[in-house]
Design a protein around this motif. Sequence first.
Motif, PDB file in Angstrom:
ATOM      1  N   CYS A  87       3.516 -12.548  14.707  1.00 54.37           N
ATOM      2  CA  CYS A  87       3.152 -13.961  14.080  1.00 54.37           C
ATOM      3  C   CYS A  87       1.825 -14.276  14.410  1.00 54.37           C
ATOM      4  CB  CYS A  87       3.990 -14.805  14.818  1.00 54.37           C
ATOM      5  SG  CYS A  87       5.775 -14.928  14.297  1.00 54.37           S
ATOM      6  N   ASP A  88       1.071 -13.542  15.437  1.00 53.42           N
ATOM      7  CA  ASP A  88      -0.278 -13.786  15.549  1.00 53.42           C
ATOM      8  C   ASP A  88      -1.124 -13.167  14.517  1.00 53.42           C
ATOM      9  OD1 ASP A  88      -0.243 -15.005  18.091  1.00 53.42           O
ATOM     10  OD2 ASP A  88      -0.438 -13.293  19.219  1.00 53.42           O
ATOM     11  N   ARG A  89      -0.606 -12.051  13.937  1.00 55.51           N
ATOM     12  CA  ARG A  89      -1.215 -11.503  12.667  1.00 55.51           C
ATOM     13  C   ARG A  89      -0.837 -12.381  11.429  1.00 55.51           C
ATOM     14  NH1 ARG A  89      -1.277  -5.273  11.384  1.00 55.51           N
ATOM     15  NH2 ARG A  89      -2.721  -5.455  13.391  1.00 55.51           N
ATOM     16  N   ALA A  90       0.228 -12.920  11.305  1.00 59.62           N
ATOM     17  CA  ALA A  90       0.642 -13.944  10.239  1.00 59.62           C
ATOM     18  C   ALA A  90      -0.427 -14.835  10.269  1.00 59.62           C
ATOM     19  CB  ALA A  90       1.860 -14.406  10.380  1.00 59.62           C
ATOM     20  N   ASN A  91      -0.781 -15.526  11.371  1.00 57.95           N
ATOM     21  CA  ASN A  91      -1.635 -16.532  11.360  1.00 57.95           C
ATOM     22  C   ASN A  91      -3.030 -16.211  11.105  1.00 57.95           C
ATOM     23  OD1 ASN A  91      -0.440 -19.433  12.359  1.00 57.95           O
ATOM     24  ND2 ASN A  91       0.642 -18.136  13.588  1.00 57.95           N
ATOM     25  N   LEU A  92      -3.278 -14.853  11.652  1.00 55.61           N
ATOM     26  CA  LEU A  92      -4.815 -14.627  11.291  1.00 55.61           C
ATOM     27  C   LEU A  92      -4.889 -14.334   9.838  1.00 55.61           C
ATOM     28  CD1 LEU A  92      -6.368 -11.636  13.244  1.00 55.61           C
ATOM     29  CD2 LEU A  92      -6.291 -11.504  10.492  1.00 55.61           C
ATOM     30  N   TYR A  93      -4.059 -13.861   9.015  1.00 60.19           N
ATOM     31  CA  TYR A  93      -4.214 -13.541   7.506  1.00 60.19           C
ATOM     32  C   TYR A  93      -3.962 -15.021   7.053  1.00 60.19           C
ATOM     33  CZ  TYR A  93      -2.956  -8.774   7.528  1.00 60.19           C
ATOM     34  OH  TYR A  93      -2.877  -7.383   7.606  1.00 60.19           O
TER      35      TYR A  93
ATOM     36  N   VAL B 277      12.128  -7.977  17.929  1.00 60.88           N
ATOM     37  CA  VAL B 277      12.162  -6.411  18.102  1.00 60.88           C
ATOM     38  C   VAL B 277      11.701  -5.541  17.018  1.00 60.88           C
ATOM     39  CG1 VAL B 277      13.495  -4.849  19.067  1.00 60.88           C
ATOM     40  CG2 VAL B 277      14.043  -6.921  19.972  1.00 60.88           C
ATOM     41  N   SER B 278      12.433  -5.750  15.882  1.00 63.05           N
ATOM     42  CA  SER B 278      12.130  -4.543  14.832  1.00 63.05           C
ATOM     43  C   SER B 278      10.676  -5.029  14.310  1.00 63.05           C
ATOM     44  CB  SER B 278      13.072  -5.055  13.610  1.00 63.05           C
ATOM     45  OG  SER B 278      13.184  -6.316  13.214  1.00 63.05           O
ATOM     46  N   ALA B 279      10.166  -6.510  14.568  1.00 63.27           N
ATOM     47  CA  ALA B 279       8.890  -6.725  13.909  1.00 63.27           C
ATOM     48  C   ALA B 279       7.873  -5.788  14.845  1.00 63.27           C
ATOM     49  CB  ALA B 279       8.364  -8.081  14.077  1.00 63.27           C
ATOM     50  N   LYS B 280       8.159  -6.058  16.310  1.00 63.11           N
ATOM     51  CA  LYS B 280       7.259  -5.298  17.346  1.00 63.11           C
ATOM     52  C   LYS B 280       7.306  -3.703  17.080  1.00 63.11           C
ATOM     53  CE  LYS B 280       6.113  -4.626  21.992  1.00 63.11           C
ATOM     54  NZ  LYS B 280       6.758  -5.412  23.540  1.00 63.11           N
ATOM     55  N   GLU B 281       8.296  -3.093  16.756  1.00 60.34           N
ATOM     56  CA  GLU B 281       8.348  -1.958  16.327  1.00 60.34           C
ATOM     57  C   GLU B 281       7.547  -1.292  14.871  1.00 60.34           C
ATOM     58  OE1 GLU B 281      12.537  -1.062  15.806  1.00 60.34           O
ATOM     59  OE2 GLU B 281      12.918  -0.912  17.823  1.00 60.34           O
ATOM     60  N   LYS B 282       7.341  -2.418  14.115  1.00 62.88           N
ATOM     61  CA  LYS B 282       6.423  -2.156  12.949  1.00 62.88           C
ATOM     62  C   LYS B 282       5.154  -2.588  13.073  1.00 62.88           C
ATOM     63  CE  LYS B 282      10.131  -0.677  10.452  1.00 62.88           C
ATOM     64  NZ  LYS B 282      10.243   0.726   9.913  1.00 62.88           N
ATOM     65  N   ARG B 283       4.823  -2.922  14.316  1.00 60.20           N
ATOM     66  CA  ARG B 283       3.579  -3.407  14.609  1.00 60.20           C
ATOM     67  C   ARG B 283       3.052  -4.637  13.840  1.00 60.20           C
ATOM     68  NH1 ARG B 283      -0.118   2.201  15.438  1.00 60.20           N
ATOM     69  NH2 ARG B 283       1.309   2.993  17.136  1.00 60.20           N
ATOM     70  N   MET B 284       4.152  -5.446  13.496  1.00 57.62           N
ATOM     71  CA  MET B 284       3.880  -6.743  13.046  1.00 57.62           C
ATOM     72  C   MET B 284       4.202  -7.843  13.952  1.00 57.62           C
ATOM     73  SD  MET B 284       5.918  -6.095   9.517  1.00 57.62           S
ATOM     74  CE  MET B 284       5.477  -7.401   8.682  1.00 57.62           C
TER      75      MET B 284
ATOM     76  N   ARG C 171       0.803  -1.262  -0.052  1.00 58.50           N
ATOM     77  CA  ARG C 171       0.059  -0.044  -0.055  1.00 58.50           C
ATOM     78  C   ARG C 171       0.936   1.380   0.086  1.00 58.50           C
ATOM     79  NH1 ARG C 171      -4.565   0.149   4.274  1.00 58.50           N
ATOM     80  NH2 ARG C 171      -5.762  -0.684   2.660  1.00 58.50           N
ATOM     81  N   ASP C 172       0.773   2.009  -0.987  1.00 64.04           N
ATOM     82  CA  ASP C 172       1.492   3.293  -1.162  1.00 64.04           C
ATOM     83  C   ASP C 172       3.023   2.769  -1.194  1.00 64.04           C
ATOM     84  OD1 ASP C 172      -0.782   4.885  -1.064  1.00 64.04           O
ATOM     85  OD2 ASP C 172      -0.494   4.990   1.240  1.00 64.04           O
ATOM     86  N   SER C 173       3.577   3.370  -0.331  1.00 59.58           N
ATOM     87  CA  SER C 173       5.259   2.828  -0.407  1.00 59.58           C
ATOM     88  C   SER C 173       5.762   1.655   0.492  1.00 59.58           C
ATOM     89  CB  SER C 173       6.233   4.122  -0.291  1.00 59.58           C
ATOM     90  OG  SER C 173       5.877   4.547   0.981  1.00 59.58           O
ATOM     91  N   ILE C 174       4.766   1.179   1.281  1.00 55.87           N
ATOM     92  CA  ILE C 174       5.012   0.091   2.171  1.00 55.87           C
ATOM     93  C   ILE C 174       4.676  -1.191   1.814  1.00 55.87           C
ATOM     94  CG2 ILE C 174       4.619  -0.443   4.641  1.00 55.87           C
ATOM     95  CD1 ILE C 174       4.087   2.139   5.272  1.00 55.87           C
ATOM     96  N   THR C 175       5.614  -2.149   1.823  1.00 60.45           N
ATOM     97  CA  THR C 175       5.273  -3.550   1.557  1.00 60.45           C
ATOM     98  C   THR C 175       5.558  -4.428   2.694  1.00 60.45           C
ATOM     99  OG1 THR C 175       5.811  -3.450  -0.648  1.00 60.45           O
ATOM    100  CG2 THR C 175       5.772  -5.523   0.079  1.00 60.45           C
ATOM    101  N   THR C 176       4.498  -5.111   3.142  1.00 54.06           N
ATOM    102  CA  THR C 176       4.888  -5.917   4.339  1.00 54.06           C
ATOM    103  C   THR C 176       4.361  -7.421   3.884  1.00 54.06           C
ATOM    104  OG1 THR C 176       2.610  -5.941   4.992  1.00 54.06           O
ATOM    105  CG2 THR C 176       4.126  -4.496   6.120  1.00 54.06           C
ATOM    106  N   THR C 177       5.296  -8.446   4.267  1.00 57.92           N
ATOM    107  CA  THR C 177       5.297  -9.766   4.211  1.00 57.92           C
ATOM    108  C   THR C 177       5.393 -10.781   5.005  1.00 57.92           C
ATOM    109  OG1 THR C 177       6.743  -9.422   2.024  1.00 57.92           O
ATOM    110  CG2 THR C 177       6.113 -11.699   2.706  1.00 57.92           C
ATOM    111  N   TYR C 178       4.211 -11.541   5.149  1.00 55.58           N
ATOM    112  CA  TYR C 178       4.084 -12.440   6.280  1.00 55.58           C
ATOM    113  C   TYR C 178       3.997 -13.733   5.844  1.00 55.58           C
ATOM    114  CZ  TYR C 178       2.049  -8.656   9.343  1.00 55.58           C
ATOM    115  OH  TYR C 178       1.973  -7.351   9.831  1.00 55.58           O
TER     116      TYR C 178
END
Length: 239
Positions: free
Chosen positions: A113-119, A104-111, A78-85
């Motif tokens: 593994c719970d969200r990965a499994n949700l997706y 640590v960096s995932a938490k900073e980006k609000r990412m 979305r826009d200039s940001i790409t996230t991959t789970y």
Amino acid sequence: MKFSLFFLTILSSMACLSQNLTAKQILDKSISYHDPNNEWGSFDSSFTVEMTTPNTSKRTSVIEINLPTEYFSVKATRDSITTTYTIDKSKCIMAYNGKVLDSVSAKEKRMSCDRANLYKNYYTYLYGLPMKLNDPGTNLSETIEKKTFKGKAYLVLKITYDEAVGSDVWYFYFDPTTYAMEVYQFFKTDDKGKENPDTGEYILLNEEASVNSIKMPKVRAWYYNKDDKYLGTDTLVGN
């Protein structure tokens, strides 16, 4: 009067078509329509979905699902940001603009593994319908309803889930002639399991796209049950 007679004729035809069918048989016919070659259990493919929502820029997601190897990945831009789970069996991998993240960096980006499994559960469930309605923990009501929704007559099946799976009540709307799934709808429940009509959403399915010979909905438009407020649209644009 002519419209009323026509409507009664449609309902009568539906009754004739479904009077000797059980809810399970209707579901099986829908699965045969959407997955005529019984490919879902060995599904291994990728497809691209564009999501549009009011007042928000478009999000494009490339989704990979390999059921035999228990692999799932969604790469969303979305826009200039790409996230991959990515979920590879029990291994969770996350990346932000192509860079793999540690915890640590995932938490900073609000990412997470719970969200990965949700997706994983979200995309596998919705694009695996109606085949996913045969999964363990899924309870199919024996009652077959006949409803008119948005001006069209449907055969409607009710689905509930074991407590460990989910508490929402779902309704699936099937064309009475082809058994194609064209609408689904869910409601939240209270502590006693009673449906709240002011909760949940309905999803209108339009057009079809073939992915591994499976007929998937090409366009899914989401609305609130309460006030018909439009939420957004997912469009399958390629695979």
